[in-house]
Design a protein around this motif. Structure first.
Motif, PDB file in Angstrom:
ATOM      1  N   ASN A  27       0.840  -1.207   0.000  1.00  0.00           N
ATOM      2  CA  ASN A  27       0.000   0.000   0.000  1.00  0.00           C
ATOM      3  C   ASN A  27       0.871   1.252   0.000  1.00  0.00           C
ATOM      4  O   ASN A  27       0.711   2.151   0.820  1.00  0.00           O
ATOM      5  N   THR A  28       1.813   1.295  -0.955  1.00  0.00           N
ATOM      6  CA  THR A  28       2.743   2.414  -1.012  1.00  0.00           C
ATOM      7  C   THR A  28       3.095   2.723  -2.463  1.00  0.00           C
ATOM      8  O   THR A  28       2.712   1.980  -3.380  1.00  0.00           O
ATOM      9  N   THR A  29       3.819   3.811  -2.664  1.00  0.00           N
ATOM     10  CA  THR A  29       4.282   4.204  -3.989  1.00  0.00           C
ATOM     11  C   THR A  29       5.790   3.975  -4.077  1.00  0.00           C
ATOM     12  O   THR A  29       6.531   4.358  -3.175  1.00  0.00           O
ATOM     13  N   ILE A  30       6.236   3.344  -5.153  1.00  0.00           N
ATOM     14  CA  ILE A  30       7.652   3.077  -5.376  1.00  0.00           C
ATOM     15  C   ILE A  30       8.082   3.831  -6.629  1.00  0.00           C
ATOM     16  O   ILE A  30       7.569   3.572  -7.722  1.00  0.00           O
ATOM     17  N   THR A  31       8.995   4.760  -6.471  1.00  0.00           N
ATOM     18  CA  THR A  31       9.448   5.572  -7.604  1.00  0.00           C
ATOM     19  C   THR A  31      10.958   5.526  -7.809  1.00  0.00           C
ATOM     20  O   THR A  31      11.436   5.847  -8.892  1.00  0.00           O
ATOM     21  N   ASN A  32      11.685   5.175  -6.786  1.00  0.00           N
ATOM     22  CA  ASN A  32      13.142   5.172  -6.883  1.00  0.00           C
ATOM     23  C   ASN A  32      13.597   3.819  -7.421  1.00  0.00           C
ATOM     24  O   ASN A  32      13.851   2.878  -6.659  1.00  0.00           O
ATOM     25  N   VAL A  33      13.671   3.723  -8.745  1.00  0.00           N
ATOM     26  CA  VAL A  33      13.916   2.436  -9.411  1.00  0.00           C
ATOM     27  C   VAL A  33      15.009   2.618 -10.460  1.00  0.00           C
ATOM     28  O   VAL A  33      15.061   3.615 -11.165  1.00  0.00           O
ATOM     29  N   ALA A  99       5.338   2.856  -9.419  1.00  0.00           N
ATOM     30  CA  ALA A  99       4.380   1.811  -9.068  1.00  0.00           C
ATOM     31  C   ALA A  99       3.566   2.282  -7.874  1.00  0.00           C
ATOM     32  O   ALA A  99       4.121   2.687  -6.852  1.00  0.00           O
ATOM     33  N   ARG A 100       2.254   2.218  -7.995  1.00  0.00           N
ATOM     34  CA  ARG A 100       1.378   2.667  -6.926  1.00  0.00           C
ATOM     35  C   ARG A 100       0.117   1.818  -6.907  1.00  0.00           C
ATOM     36  O   ARG A 100      -0.579   1.692  -7.914  1.00  0.00           O
ATOM     37  N   ASP A 101      -0.146   1.216  -5.756  1.00  0.00           N
ATOM     38  CA  ASP A 101      -1.354   0.388  -5.574  1.00  0.00           C
ATOM     39  C   ASP A 101      -1.501  -0.653  -6.678  1.00  0.00           C
ATOM     40  O   ASP A 101      -2.605  -0.945  -7.135  1.00  0.00           O
TER      41      ASP A 101
END
Length: 215
Positions: A27-33, A99-101
């Motif tokens: 239940n989080t947002t992942i942007t540092n990829v 990536a979010r939800d």
């Protein structure tokens, strides 16, 4: 020299993407990829996630731990039909992940429109629900240009109707050609509803024009 095109696409809950799957579970947002391609063609991806968000039953160990974040590394199947494998086949890296939800959004650059068409065609073949959110063409020649493609399809029918009515009535001019009350009456809705639809439509279209998330 070709101008190039920047493409933003999203994939609702792609099961082949471990980052998208984890974003929904956590239940989080992942942007540092960041990602690279191994010698056998398999993408290798590293990403940062808040330590407190990682589910207790997540079966991977972090490669590195910062004060409040974990860095994980995942290796994709080179034969898997995932977006980064498709892009890698065209010598096109992913420029940005989000990536979010469970929904994955990626940005990539194509040198020519034919390249973009080929990539999008392959992605559509694997992901029927892919959403082409934004296309931005780089400036050409000596003129200072910055062309953005605005997707009117993201507006609801009511939002488009309200926006069109307001524009044609001179609502955005100074002095205004019509009041919100008068336009709401013409549309048979409350002034507050008129304002809500108008702001939502403006936010979405400005999100395209400014290349931000206008949802």
């Amino acid at each position: 020299m070709p101008a190039g095109i920047r493409v933003t696409v999203s994939f609702p809950r792609p099961p082949v993407c471990p980052i998208a799957v984890l974003s929904e579970r956590a239940n989080t947002t992942i942007t540092n990829v960041s990602t690279s391609i191994a010698a056998d063609g398999a993408p290798v991806t590293e990403f940062l996630i808040d330590a407190d968000a990682v589910p207790d039953d997540y079966d991977r160990d972090p490669v590195f731990t910062y004060t409040d974040r974990h860095l994980y590394r995942v290796r994709h199947d080179a034969e898997a039909a995932c977006p980064c494998v498709c892009l890698g086949a065209h010598d096109t890296p992913v420029n940005r992940y989000r990536a979010r939800d469970g929904e994955l959004q990626i940005v990539f650059h194509g040198r020519e429109f034919d390249t973009v068409q080929a990539i999008v065609g392959e992605l559509r073949a694997e992901f029927a629900d892919i959403d082409i959110q934004r296309l931005v063409r780089a400036p050409t020649g000596t003129a200072a240009q910055d062309t953005a493609f605005v997707d009117r399809g993201q507006l609801t029918d009511r939002q488009l109707e309200v926006l069109t009515t307001a524009y044609e009535a001179g609502y955005f001019e100074r002095p205004r050609g019509a009041t919100a009350q008068a336009l709401a009456d013409d549309l048979g809705i409350a002034p507050s509803t008129f304002t809500e639809h108008l702001l939502a439509a403006q936010r979405k279209l400005l999100g395209d024009a400014l290349e931000t998330d206008g949802t």
